[in-house]
Design a protein around this motif. Structure first.
Motif, PDB file in Angstrom:
ATOM      1  N   ARG A   1       0.859  -1.184   0.000  1.00  0.00           N
ATOM      2  CA  ARG A   1       0.000   0.000   0.000  1.00  0.00           C
ATOM      3  C   ARG A   1       0.893   1.230   0.000  1.00  0.00           C
ATOM      4  NH1 ARG A   1      -5.309   1.530   3.238  1.00  0.00           N
ATOM      5  NH2 ARG A   1      -5.936  -0.404   2.317  1.00  0.00           N
TER       6      ARG A   1
ATOM      7  N   GLY B   1      -5.501   6.424   4.781  1.00  0.00           N
ATOM      8  CA  GLY B   1      -4.133   6.556   5.277  1.00  0.00           C
ATOM      9  C   GLY B   1      -3.087   6.820   4.210  1.00  0.00           C
ATOM     10  N   VAL B   2      -3.501   7.032   2.954  1.00  0.00           N
ATOM     11  CA  VAL B   2      -2.528   7.331   1.894  1.00  0.00           C
ATOM     12  C   VAL B   2      -2.428   8.856   1.771  1.00  0.00           C
ATOM     13  CG1 VAL B   2      -1.962   7.055  -0.566  1.00  0.00           C
ATOM     14  CG2 VAL B   2      -3.226   5.242   0.643  1.00  0.00           C
ATOM     15  N   GLU B   3      -1.229   9.385   1.825  1.00  0.00           N
ATOM     16  CA  GLU B   3      -1.071  10.826   1.582  1.00  0.00           C
ATOM     17  C   GLU B   3      -1.123  11.056   0.082  1.00  0.00           C
ATOM     18  OE1 GLU B   3       2.158  12.868   3.567  1.00  0.00           O
ATOM     19  OE2 GLU B   3       2.153  11.286   5.090  1.00  0.00           O
TER      20      GLU B   3
ATOM     21  N   ARG C   1       2.410   4.766   0.809  1.00  0.00           N
ATOM     22  CA  ARG C   1       2.301   5.753   1.886  1.00  0.00           C
ATOM     23  C   ARG C   1       1.932   7.096   1.274  1.00  0.00           C
ATOM     24  NH1 ARG C   1       7.549   6.709   3.135  1.00  0.00           N
ATOM     25  NH2 ARG C   1       7.880   5.564   1.223  1.00  0.00           N
ATOM     26  N   ARG C   2       2.579   7.363   0.120  1.00  0.00           N
ATOM     27  CA  ARG C   2       2.318   8.659  -0.517  1.00  0.00           C
ATOM     28  C   ARG C   2       2.160   8.455  -2.022  1.00  0.00           C
ATOM     29  NH1 ARG C   2       6.303  11.256   1.445  1.00  0.00           N
ATOM     30  NH2 ARG C   2       5.275  12.120   3.279  1.00  0.00           N
TER      31      ARG C   2
ATOM     32  N   TYR D   1       7.664   9.628  -3.021  1.00  0.00           N
ATOM     33  CA  TYR D   1       6.413   9.049  -3.544  1.00  0.00           C
ATOM     34  C   TYR D   1       6.610   7.553  -3.780  1.00  0.00           C
ATOM     35  CZ  TYR D   1       5.395  13.971  -4.445  1.00  0.00           C
ATOM     36  OH  TYR D   1       5.190  15.314  -4.294  1.00  0.00           O
ATOM     37  N   ASP D   2       5.542   6.792  -3.573  1.00  0.00           N
ATOM     38  CA  ASP D   2       5.614   5.343  -3.778  1.00  0.00           C
ATOM     39  C   ASP D   2       5.000   4.915  -5.103  1.00  0.00           C
ATOM     40  OD1 ASP D   2       6.690   4.770  -1.167  1.00  0.00           O
ATOM     41  OD2 ASP D   2       4.717   5.331  -0.406  1.00  0.00           O
TER      42      ASP D   2
END
Ligand code: UDP
Length: 441
Positions: free
Chosen positions: A6, A46-48, A8-9, A111-112
């Motif tokens: 998942r 919860g994802v920025e 994070r950002r 960024y992911d």
């Protein structure tokens, strides 16, 4: 769809449409709604989310916290206003450079995942993907090859530059998100996409905003007569959306209505080639002798739009092409039956003979007959409306968001650790381009 990772950002790239713009006019439509609705829900999970869009006003602050966990980054690329969408490809280098600079100012691995919307953003996302070494998920929203195959009269064909740009993004993206199975098949058949990297993720409606309610109260709020029969069009006013087809089809019914209770309501503002002559629809209504039976409203925010739907007996979506058709789902979520052209995603969004009618083609006499048939049978409209509410429950942004997270997870899970491979053009796409100037691939 698989994948447990998942982000994070998430970097969302939406070059030409800001999620902060009012949809229903100019370049702002369903894509804005899609980006905004999913961004908020991703943030709640919860994802920025950081959305990169082109600055179109000197008043645009570089970074705006648009909702908790959702930043909108206004990227300078070209003049703030007056830049036609057709001139945007020339600004992609400036846009990309400024996106890369934002990331370069952050800690490594900021960024992911990147999610690009529309091919212009896909071009930026492709470069960012290579630089940041994170996967690119792309949603086309519309495809030039599909649009060009069913052009409305008065619309111009999408240029070869867009077709080429689209197929490059299709080749380079790590995953492709398609609204429907039809769109997935188009990506494969017309653009040579690998089926293995496509996720079908239907968009949704904001089911909190769009829900059944009192017709009488909605009409009172909008100043519409409680005894009227109201047929409604909602959307960007341009040939592709065919409001003129609806107007021409309604005109004989409006003229023949001795009681004077039939009304056509058109909500939205000019867009695309519709901007060249914004008064065209009003003039057409006048020329057809029905101007006094047609009400025009400018673009409305969701709360008022919900009242527009609730005030309607029937909502019409006569588009020439439509990758999904959010208006059709929103109207049904409010319990209103829909008559729609049987094109693209509308064939999924509307259940023919259950929640409304799907009409083949755009022949005016056919549309007049279908509209007359439905309007003559209020019991059927009521039955369709009740079934529409249930049908629309299957399309929520919550579901879209869950499916996007799965797609991001799959993209992260499959992202190569080694060098990034060059995208491969599909065979069919090479066919599409074979008479064009030579290009690599
Ligand atoms: N819309 C709106 N106000 C308006 C007209 C339209 O907010 O006055 C929104 C509408 O709610 C829908 C979107 O614009 O979510 C249009 O999406 P659709 O998929 O129907 O068409 P698109 O603009 O993507 O071609």
């Amino acid at each position: 769809m698989t994948g447990g990772a998942r982000p994070r950002r998430l970097a969302v790239i939406s070059v030409h449409t800001s999620p902060l713009a009012q949809p229903g006019t100019g370049d702002a439509g369903g894509m804005n709604v899609y980006v905004w609705q999913t961004a908020q829900r991703l943030a709640r999970r919860g994802v920025e989310v950081e959305i990169f869009t082109r600055a179109t006003s000197s008043a645009d602050r570089p970074v705006v916290e648009a909702a908790p966990g959702v930043l909108v980054r206004h990227i300078e690329a070209g003049p703030f206003d007056g830049l036609d969408k057709r001139d945007l490809p020339g600004q992609l280098c400036a846009f990309s450079a400024n996106v890369l600079r934002v990331e370069a100012a952050q800690s490594p691995g900021y960024y992911d995942v990147i999610h690009s919307h529309y091919w212009l953003s896909g071009q930026v996302g492709w470069l960012a993907r290579d630089r940041w070494r994170v996967p690119l998920v792309h949603t086309a929203h519309t495809l030039a090859a599909v649009k060009n195959a069913s052009l409305a009269g008065g619309d111009t064909a999408e240029p070869m530059g867009r077709l080429i740009g689209e197929q490059q993004v299709v080749a380079e993206a790590d995953r492709l998100v398609a609204n429907t199975r039809t769109e997935a098949a188009e990506l494969v058949d017309l653009y040579g996409a690998s089926p293995a990297k496509i996720d079908v993720v239907p968009p949704g409606a904001d089911l909190d905003a769009y829900s059944p309610g009192s017709r009488a109260a909605a009409r009172a709020e909008l100043g519409l007569d409680p005894g009227d029969t109201v047929v409604t069009f909602v959307g960007r006013l341009q040939p592709l959306k065919a409001p003129d087809v609806l107007l021409a089809a309604m005109a004989p019914l409006l003229r023949a209505d001795a009681t004077g209770t039939l009304r056509l309501l058109i909500v939205g503002g000019p867009s695309g080639t519709g901007l060249e002559h914004p008064a065209a629809l009003a003039e057409l209504a006048d020329a057809m002798g029905v101007a006094d039976r047609v009400t025009f409203l400018p673009p409305q925010p969701a709360a008022t739009l919900a009242q527009v739907y609730r005030a309607s007996d029937l909502v019409a979506v006569p588009s020439f092409s439509e990758s999904f058709g959010l208006v059709a789902v929103e109207a049904q979520a409010c319990g209103i039956p829909v008559i729609a052209a049987d094109v693209g995603g509308l064939g999924v969004a509307v259940r023919d003979g259950v929640t409304g009618r799907l009409v083949d083609g755009h022949d005016i006499a056919t549309w007049t007959a279908e509209l007359a048939d439905l309007l003559a049978d209020p019991a059927r409209l009521q039955r369709y409306g009740a079934a529409a509410v249930t049908h629309a429950q299957g399309y929520s942004w919550e579901h879209t968001t869950d499916a996007l997270l799965a797609s991001y997870g799959a993209a992260m899970g499959n992202f190569p650790a080694g060098p990034i491979r060059r995208g491969v053009l599909g065979r069919r796409t090479r066919g599409l381009l074979k008479n064009r100037p030579r290009m690599a691939g």
